[in-house]
Design an enzyme around this catalytic site. Sequence first.
Site, PDB file in Angstrom:
ATOM      1  CB  SER A   1      -5.454   2.297   0.683  1.00 22.18           C
ATOM      2  OG  SER A   1      -4.990   2.209  -0.835  1.00 22.18           O
ATOM      3  CB  ALA A   2      -0.845   5.704  -0.527  1.00 25.16           C
TER       4      ALA A   2
ATOM      5  CD  GLU B   1       0.928  -1.068   5.586  1.00 19.62           C
ATOM      6  OE1 GLU B   1       1.293  -1.460   4.786  1.00 19.62           O
ATOM      7  OE2 GLU B   1       0.238   0.263   5.392  1.00 19.62           O
ATOM      8  CG  ASP B   2       1.582  -5.735   2.032  1.00 16.82           C
ATOM      9  OD1 ASP B   2       2.020  -5.860   0.835  1.00 16.82           O
ATOM     10  OD2 ASP B   2       1.220  -4.456   2.137  1.00 16.82           O
TER      11      ASP B   2
ATOM     12  CE  LYS C   1       0.265   3.454   4.105  1.00 17.22           C
ATOM     13  NZ  LYS C   1      -0.417   2.189   3.600  1.00 17.22           N
TER      14      LYS C   1
ATOM     15  CB  THR D   1      -4.076  -3.855  -6.768  1.00 20.24           C
ATOM     16  OG1 THR D   1      -2.988  -3.065  -5.860  1.00 20.24           O
ATOM     17  CG2 THR D   1      -5.518  -3.667  -6.286  1.00 20.24           C
TER      18      THR D   1
ATOM     19  CE  LYS E   1       5.673  -7.502  -8.157  1.00 22.90           C
ATOM     20  NZ  LYS E   1       5.991  -8.603  -7.847  1.00 22.90           N
ATOM     21  N   GLY E   2       6.403  -0.932  -6.135  1.00 25.19           N
ATOM     22  CA  GLY E   2       6.644   0.262  -5.164  1.00 25.19           C
ATOM     23  C   GLY E   2       7.416   1.306  -5.700  1.00 25.19           C
TER      24      GLY E   2
ATOM     25  CG  ASP F   1      -1.834  -1.328   2.957  1.00 25.58           C
ATOM     26  OD1 ASP F   1      -2.177  -0.412   2.215  1.00 25.58           O
ATOM     27  OD2 ASP F   1      -1.207  -2.080   2.423  1.00 25.58           O
ATOM     28  CG  LEU F   2      -6.945  -1.895  -1.268  1.00 25.50           C
ATOM     29  CD1 LEU F   2      -8.025  -2.818  -0.529  1.00 25.50           C
ATOM     30  CD2 LEU F   2      -7.279  -0.792  -2.339  1.00 25.50           C
ATOM     31  CG  ASP F   3      -1.677  -3.847  -3.395  1.00 24.27           C
ATOM     32  OD1 ASP F   3      -2.567  -4.700  -3.892  1.00 24.27           O
ATOM     33  OD2 ASP F   3      -0.523  -3.491  -3.903  1.00 24.27           O
TER      34      ASP F   3
END
Length: 224
Positions: free
Chosen positions: A120-121, A175-176, A151, A21, A49-50, A13-15
């Site tokens: 990453s999405a 993942e986080d 996800k 970000t 967030k999210g 995953d990226l973030d």
Amino acid sequence: MTKFADIKGFVFDLDGVITDTSILHGNAWHQLADSLDIAWSTELGNALKGISRMDSLEMILKAGGKENDFSTAEKEKLATQKNTNYIAEVDKMTPANILPGMKDFLDSLRANGYQLSLASASKNAPRVLGKLELADYFPKVVDPASLTHGKPDPEIYTKGAALLDLKPEQCIGVEDAAAGVAAINAAGETSVGIGNDTELAAADMVFNDTSAVTLANIKAKLDN
């Protein structure tokens, strides 16, 4: 149970894993709120967030008592403006924005012959990688436009392994977020969670922060 010796690839995953970000998204929304004369607060920033772009916009307009002031077309324009703000924030990124220890971890993976892909999405992930000077670490990037499910559906991680021509059981996903860990597990890959033990309890292993993520630590946990 998968053994460390079976692992041939890592799907990232990226973030929250390679960079953060969410701060940039917050800045971009803050700029939009300012342009609409809507007072910004830390609480409002955290609440976004999210949350999807249009839902975030609705929350900001509601916070300023302006939820009925704009047509659907005008709201689309505001959402586009937020994205323009966000891209401007991304373009200020440098390798200094890589989370602690991650560059060393990526270097060690590359040096040891592991294959890497990005799951990453975010449509902007390739741009972010470019600014971090990590694009050549990830020749394989899952195209979010090719996905039919988000996800915790395993689709993005299944594709991340397929891009590497590897079976899921030969891959570790990193993942986080709980939804991301669920996606890795459902794809049949070994899950590495970064963050809170309780939130990420479903992960095969959890590290409290990115600086603890090393090949040696992963091997120790997998073969323990």
